[in-house]
Scaffold this motif. Sequence first.
Motif, PDB file in Angstrom:
ATOM      1  N   CYS A  66      -9.478   7.681   0.747  1.00 45.11           N
ATOM      2  CA  CYS A  66      -9.905   7.322  -0.604  1.00 45.11           C
ATOM      3  C   CYS A  66     -10.914   6.183  -0.503  1.00 45.11           C
ATOM      4  O   CYS A  66     -10.552   5.062  -0.132  1.00 45.11           O
ATOM      5  CB  CYS A  66      -8.708   6.909  -1.454  1.00 45.11           C
ATOM      6  SG  CYS A  66      -9.147   6.298  -3.095  1.00 45.11           S
ATOM      7  N   ASP A  76      -2.374   4.513  -5.146  1.00 45.40           N
ATOM      8  CA  ASP A  76      -3.114   3.632  -4.238  1.00 45.40           C
ATOM      9  C   ASP A  76      -2.190   2.547  -3.684  1.00 45.40           C
ATOM     10  O   ASP A  76      -1.965   2.445  -2.478  1.00 45.40           O
ATOM     11  CB  ASP A  76      -4.294   3.005  -4.983  1.00 45.40           C
ATOM     12  CG  ASP A  76      -5.045   1.970  -4.165  1.00 45.40           C
ATOM     13  OD1 ASP A  76      -4.826   1.896  -2.945  1.00 45.40           O
ATOM     14  OD2 ASP A  76      -5.843   1.222  -4.763  1.00 45.40           O
ATOM     15  N   LYS A  86      -4.857   6.896  -0.201  1.00 49.39           N
ATOM     16  CA  LYS A  86      -4.017   7.099  -1.372  1.00 49.39           C
ATOM     17  C   LYS A  86      -2.948   8.110  -0.985  1.00 49.39           C
ATOM     18  O   LYS A  86      -3.061   8.776   0.054  1.00 49.39           O
ATOM     19  CB  LYS A  86      -4.853   7.656  -2.527  1.00 49.39           C
ATOM     20  CG  LYS A  86      -5.540   8.991  -2.182  1.00 49.39           C
ATOM     21  CD  LYS A  86      -6.533   9.430  -3.240  1.00 49.39           C
ATOM     22  CE  LYS A  86      -7.249  10.710  -2.799  1.00 49.39           C
ATOM     23  NZ  LYS A  86      -8.267  11.137  -3.763  1.00 49.39           N
ATOM     24  N   HIS A 139      -1.386   0.850  -9.121  1.00 41.07           N
ATOM     25  CA  HIS A 139      -2.811   1.171  -8.962  1.00 41.07           C
ATOM     26  C   HIS A 139      -2.903   2.635  -8.533  1.00 41.07           C
ATOM     27  O   HIS A 139      -2.305   3.024  -7.526  1.00 41.07           O
ATOM     28  CB  HIS A 139      -3.451   0.282  -7.900  1.00 41.07           C
ATOM     29  CG  HIS A 139      -3.461  -1.180  -8.255  1.00 41.07           C
ATOM     30  ND1 HIS A 139      -4.628  -1.901  -8.412  1.00 41.07           N
ATOM     31  CD2 HIS A 139      -2.446  -2.055  -8.484  1.00 41.07           C
ATOM     32  CE1 HIS A 139      -4.330  -3.156  -8.713  1.00 41.07           C
ATOM     33  NE2 HIS A 139      -3.012  -3.272  -8.758  1.00 41.07           N
ATOM     34  N   CYS A 161     -10.071   3.142  -2.859  1.00 41.47           N
ATOM     35  CA  CYS A 161      -8.726   2.567  -2.809  1.00 41.47           C
ATOM     36  C   CYS A 161      -8.648   1.464  -1.754  1.00 41.47           C
ATOM     37  O   CYS A 161      -9.301   1.545  -0.705  1.00 41.47           O
ATOM     38  CB  CYS A 161      -7.694   3.638  -2.465  1.00 41.47           C
ATOM     39  SG  CYS A 161      -7.586   4.988  -3.654  1.00 41.47           S
ATOM     40  N   GLU A 200       0.842  -1.195   0.000  1.00 37.28           N
ATOM     41  CA  GLU A 200       0.000   0.000   0.000  1.00 37.28           C
ATOM     42  C   GLU A 200       0.878   1.246   0.000  1.00 37.28           C
ATOM     43  O   GLU A 200       1.913   1.299   0.693  1.00 37.28           O
ATOM     44  CB  GLU A 200      -0.914   0.019   1.225  1.00 37.28           C
ATOM     45  CG  GLU A 200      -1.914  -1.134   1.301  1.00 37.28           C
ATOM     46  CD  GLU A 200      -3.082  -0.962   0.346  1.00 37.28           C
ATOM     47  OE1 GLU A 200      -3.102   0.044  -0.404  1.00 37.28           O
ATOM     48  OE2 GLU A 200      -3.968  -1.842   0.335  1.00 37.28           O
ATOM     49  N   VAL A 249     -10.040   3.461  -9.757  1.00 36.57           N
ATOM     50  CA  VAL A 249      -8.653   3.025  -9.713  1.00 36.57           C
ATOM     51  C   VAL A 249      -8.251   2.468 -11.078  1.00 36.57           C
ATOM     52  O   VAL A 249      -8.904   1.578 -11.625  1.00 36.57           O
ATOM     53  CB  VAL A 249      -8.435   1.974  -8.617  1.00 36.57           C
ATOM     54  CG1 VAL A 249      -7.006   1.437  -8.662  1.00 36.57           C
ATOM     55  CG2 VAL A 249      -8.722   2.574  -7.241  1.00 36.57           C
TER      56      VAL A 249
END
Length: 406
Positions: free
Chosen positions: A304, A401, A312, A342, A307, A287, A372
């Motif tokens: 987000c 993301d 994000k 992403h 996400c 992440e 996304v």
Amino acid sequence: MRKHGPRLAGALAATALLLQVVPAAQAAGPAATAAGAPRWETRWNPSPWRDGVNAFEALEDDRRGSHPEGLPHVHAEKNYWRFDAHLEDRDGSDRMRNEVRGMRASDGTPLEIRKDETWRITYQMYIPDTLDATTNFTHIWQLKNSDVGTPIAQISLPVVNGVQKIAARYWTLEDNKSHDFATADLEPIQNKWVTTTIEFKSGDSGYMRWVLRDGSRTIVDQKADGIDLWWTQEQYNRPKWGIYRSIKSAGLQETYLLVKDLKAEQLGPATPPVKLPPPDRSPGTYEAERVGNVFEGAAEPAYCAVCSGGRKVILIGGNIYDYAVVRGVLSETTGTKEMTVHALVDGSQSFSVSVNGGDAIQVPMTGTKDTVTTATVPVDLVAGVNTIRFFGLTARGPELDKIVIR
């Protein structure tokens, strides 16, 4: 985009002593005495000597590194916080910024001002005569959220018809314009402590009230009704204090701003945050907002709703200062892997990506900010631990993301 016609209320009675310490029910007005009516509750009352700059969610002290000899530009001193502005400070080619943003509760968590909540922020400020009003912008308080660069509201120091002023203003997002709804002469309040209160409702049809007092004398007490003070779904509003000004005005001086006796009250209970998805814990997934990653300059995690992990990383790229580094990327072998990025993309944007400090590769992406989008590129990893830097020297990149390594 919604449009709201502001209805400006005239000066209210000078006997409205917003800044006195009074019982919560009395401060909220007669309605608060009724059973079940909302009350003003103190949510934040930091101390310079106890909390220092940890009272705030984040520090923006020369984040471009333009003037390391001047550090710290923001610090606690005696019973106040001090914000210094030097002529060589820069936060871009045409401006300087030394501010703090957000409020941090005693347990370390950020205080989130959410939709339809009503807040009242009170403090004392000392504006020296070296902190002049300017023909370009000079702001000493702001209300912002993470997703939109345009400020929601401000206390500013403009020059109006050749006269130095202090002004309360709100912004309209659809035309990116500011609207001053209350002003006062600046020079009579310089070189002394004055008290200010900003009361507002963060709603689609909210309000903002500004009170400025010199001792027991009320200088300004005005309100703007029916204004849009809520612009995004996931994010929250947060105040900022400090000096943020253009360097284009003539006659700028080295200066400072002092702030003390900060207090934030909320009318009624807090609104629960938007429910956000859990992080992706599948193998090879990292992440963007994970603990241990690096966020430099303006880059920062933000909420987000679409996400994984509910966050994000925004404001990556556009210069050499604003970048993010995903750390701790593991590989069992040295060789080329596939990295799937992403991100939320506003039209066509791209990341520059550097693995372990190597030459940059480009990751072009096309998409929309509410979905996304993915793009896959080869990356050369070493056996063990790798770092992957996301940046952009000429334009803002997508909002990151996560990455997946296969």
